[in-house]
Scaffold this motif. Sequence first.
Motif, PDB file in Angstrom:
ATOM      1  N   SER A  16       0.832  -1.205   0.000  1.00 56.20           N
ATOM      2  CA  SER A  16       0.000   0.000   0.000  1.00 56.20           C
ATOM      3  C   SER A  16       0.866   1.255   0.000  1.00 56.20           C
ATOM      4  N   THR A  17       2.198   1.085   0.071  1.00 66.14           N
ATOM      5  CA  THR A  17       3.121   2.218   0.040  1.00 66.14           C
ATOM      6  C   THR A  17       4.214   1.947  -0.973  1.00 66.14           C
ATOM      7  N   ARG A  18       5.018   2.975  -1.267  1.00 73.70           N
ATOM      8  CA  ARG A  18       6.095   2.837  -2.230  1.00 73.70           C
ATOM      9  C   ARG A  18       7.401   2.394  -1.570  1.00 73.70           C
ATOM     10  N   LYS A  19       7.442   2.405  -0.250  1.00 78.06           N
ATOM     11  CA  LYS A  19       8.682   2.124   0.457  1.00 78.06           C
ATOM     12  C   LYS A  19       8.840   0.633   0.738  1.00 78.06           C
ATOM     13  N   CYS A  20      10.077   0.241   0.981  1.00 76.65           N
ATOM     14  CA  CYS A  20      10.406  -1.115   1.440  1.00 76.65           C
ATOM     15  C   CYS A  20       9.802  -2.186   0.535  1.00 76.65           C
ATOM     16  N   ARG A  21      10.263  -2.233  -0.714  1.00 77.08           N
ATOM     17  CA  ARG A  21       9.750  -3.194  -1.676  1.00 77.08           C
ATOM     18  C   ARG A  21      10.527  -4.507  -1.539  1.00 77.08           C
ATOM     19  N   VAL A  22      10.196  -5.285  -0.518  1.00 79.10           N
ATOM     20  CA  VAL A  22      10.913  -6.521  -0.220  1.00 79.10           C
ATOM     21  C   VAL A  22      10.799  -7.518  -1.374  1.00 79.10           C
ATOM     22  N   GLY A  23       9.597  -7.630  -1.944  1.00 81.61           N
ATOM     23  CA  GLY A  23       9.378  -8.573  -3.038  1.00 81.61           C
ATOM     24  C   GLY A  23      10.232  -8.248  -4.250  1.00 81.61           C
ATOM     25  N   LEU A  24      10.352  -6.964  -4.572  1.00 75.25           N
ATOM     26  CA  LEU A  24      11.162  -6.545  -5.714  1.00 75.25           C
ATOM     27  C   LEU A  24      12.633  -6.871  -5.474  1.00 75.25           C
ATOM     28  N   LEU A  25      13.108  -6.605  -4.265  1.00 78.48           N
ATOM     29  CA  LEU A  25      14.497  -6.929  -3.928  1.00 78.48           C
ATOM     30  C   LEU A  25      14.741  -8.435  -4.031  1.00 78.48           C
ATOM     31  N   GLN A  26      13.747  -9.222  -3.614  1.00 83.55           N
ATOM     32  CA  GLN A  26      13.850 -10.675  -3.716  1.00 83.55           C
ATOM     33  C   GLN A  26      13.931 -11.117  -5.173  1.00 83.55           C
ATOM     34  N   ALA A  27      13.088 -10.509  -6.012  1.00 83.32           N
ATOM     35  CA  ALA A  27      13.080 -10.854  -7.436  1.00 83.32           C
ATOM     36  C   ALA A  27      14.419 -10.504  -8.093  1.00 83.32           C
ATOM     37  N   LEU A  28      14.965  -9.337  -7.752  1.00 80.16           N
ATOM     38  CA  LEU A  28      16.254  -8.920  -8.309  1.00 80.16           C
ATOM     39  C   LEU A  28      17.367  -9.874  -7.876  1.00 80.16           C
ATOM     40  N   GLU A  29      17.331 -10.296  -6.621  1.00 76.95           N
ATOM     41  CA  GLU A  29      18.344 -11.217  -6.111  1.00 76.95           C
ATOM     42  C   GLU A  29      18.242 -12.572  -6.817  1.00 76.95           C
ATOM     43  N   LEU A  30      17.027 -13.035  -7.064  1.00 72.82           N
ATOM     44  CA  LEU A  30      16.836 -14.292  -7.791  1.00 72.82           C
ATOM     45  C   LEU A  30      17.436 -14.198  -9.192  1.00 72.82           C
ATOM     46  N   CYS A  31      17.245 -13.044  -9.834  1.00 73.86           N
ATOM     47  CA  CYS A  31      17.784 -12.835 -11.176  1.00 73.86           C
ATOM     48  C   CYS A  31      19.308 -12.889 -11.160  1.00 73.86           C
ATOM     49  N   ARG A  32      19.903 -12.280 -10.138  1.00 73.64           N
ATOM     50  CA  ARG A  32      21.371 -12.299 -10.035  1.00 73.64           C
ATOM     51  C   ARG A  32      21.897 -13.715  -9.799  1.00 73.64           C
ATOM     52  N   GLN A  33      21.205 -14.430  -8.924  1.00 71.97           N
ATOM     53  CA  GLN A  33      21.644 -15.789  -8.601  1.00 71.97           C
ATOM     54  C   GLN A  33      21.524 -16.742  -9.786  1.00 71.97           C
ATOM     55  N   MET A  34      20.455 -16.575 -10.567  1.00 67.77           N
ATOM     56  CA  MET A  34      20.171 -17.512 -11.648  1.00 67.77           C
ATOM     57  C   MET A  34      20.520 -16.963 -13.028  1.00 67.77           C
ATOM     58  N   ASN A  35      21.134 -15.768 -13.042  1.00 72.29           N
ATOM     59  CA  ASN A  35      21.469 -15.114 -14.312  1.00 72.29           C
ATOM     60  C   ASN A  35      20.228 -15.010 -15.201  1.00 72.29           C
ATOM     61  N   ALA A  36      19.142 -14.557 -14.605  1.00 76.17           N
ATOM     62  CA  ALA A  36      17.851 -14.483 -15.302  1.00 76.17           C
ATOM     63  C   ALA A  36      17.470 -13.032 -15.585  1.00 76.17           C
ATOM     64  N   ILE A  37      16.470 -12.868 -16.429  1.00 79.72           N
ATOM     65  CA  ILE A  37      15.924 -11.552 -16.770  1.00 79.72           C
ATOM     66  C   ILE A  37      14.739 -11.262 -15.852  1.00 79.72           C
ATOM     67  N   LEU A  38      14.613 -10.022 -15.410  1.00 76.12           N
ATOM     68  CA  LEU A  38      13.437  -9.612 -14.642  1.00 76.12           C
ATOM     69  C   LEU A  38      12.393  -9.097 -15.621  1.00 76.12           C
ATOM     70  N   VAL A  39      11.194  -9.667 -15.565  1.00 70.93           N
ATOM     71  CA  VAL A  39      10.127  -9.276 -16.488  1.00 70.93           C
ATOM     72  C   VAL A  39       8.957  -8.696 -15.698  1.00 70.93           C
ATOM     73  N   VAL A  40       8.511  -7.500 -16.093  1.00 71.00           N
ATOM     74  CA  VAL A  40       7.348  -6.861 -15.472  1.00 71.00           C
ATOM     75  C   VAL A  40       6.367  -6.465 -16.566  1.00 71.00           C
ATOM     76  N   ALA A  41       5.095  -6.356 -16.200  1.00 69.96           N
ATOM     77  CA  ALA A  41       4.068  -6.050 -17.194  1.00 69.96           C
ATOM     78  C   ALA A  41       4.135  -4.594 -17.648  1.00 69.96           C
ATOM     79  N   ARG A  42       4.330  -3.686 -16.679  1.00 61.64           N
ATOM     80  CA  ARG A  42       4.378  -2.254 -16.993  1.00 61.64           C
ATOM     81  C   ARG A  42       5.464  -1.585 -16.162  1.00 61.64           C
ATOM     82  N   LEU A  43       5.908  -0.437 -16.631  1.00 58.13           N
ATOM     83  CA  LEU A  43       6.976   0.279 -15.946  1.00 58.13           C
ATOM     84  C   LEU A  43       6.576   0.683 -14.526  1.00 58.13           C
ATOM     85  N   ASP A  44       5.308   1.032 -14.327  1.00 57.91           N
ATOM     86  CA  ASP A  44       4.895   1.490 -12.992  1.00 57.91           C
ATOM     87  C   ASP A  44       4.873   0.361 -11.970  1.00 57.91           C
TER      88      ASP A  44
END
Length: 212
Positions: free
Chosen positions: A49-77
């Motif tokens: 409900s807020t813009r701060k502390c995006r734990v899920g996004l940080l988790q997704a980015l870390e998964l991408c780094r670990q697995m050498n994967a691409i991060l895919v999102v539906a829209r920029l926002d």
Amino acid sequence: MKQAVAYYRVSTHRQGKSGLGLEAQQIAVKSYCKLSEYELIREVMEVKSTRKCRVGLLQALELCRQMNAILVVARLDRLGRDVEQIAGIVKSNVEIVVTDNPHANRFTIHILAAVAEDQRQRISENTKDALSAAKRRGVILGKNGTMLAIANKKAAEEFAQKLSPLLKRLKNKGITSVRSVSQELNKRGIPTFRGAGRWHPSTVYTLMNRLK
């Protein structure tokens, strides 16, 4: 086959429980991965409900780094709503794909974020000015807001009904997926409900839901 991690974000717990907004993101991401022959290995959903502390996004980015994967999102926002936040994400050592603008590189994503932030600021300022002017005229804002919402919903439903015959013809031709329908509508130059921009799987999904 290149691997991908999907990141979905909805803004409230109510949306998270109902799936409102989530399914359209999933359709856009999965359709893109299938079309681009990416293996979707993980999906991360975040309800905030807020813009701060995006734990899920940080988790997704870390998964991408670990697995050498691409991060895919539906829209920029879905990545963020201000330039500073998106700039930090873009600077990470993770390749990012935004499905409604898949050819955008890091530089382009940064520019798009800046333009979107400027547009939101202008809309906010214009809305505040309009509300202030309405108050000075003695307008009851809550009542007008409800009427406007009703009018917009009715207009959207009428627009969907006008496109219903075309969607039926496309269905008879075997064009049924939201991605293939969006491509066909763009090819034919059919305007969206707002009259500008292009059709995307998410907007076609919303259109089809109005006809149910």
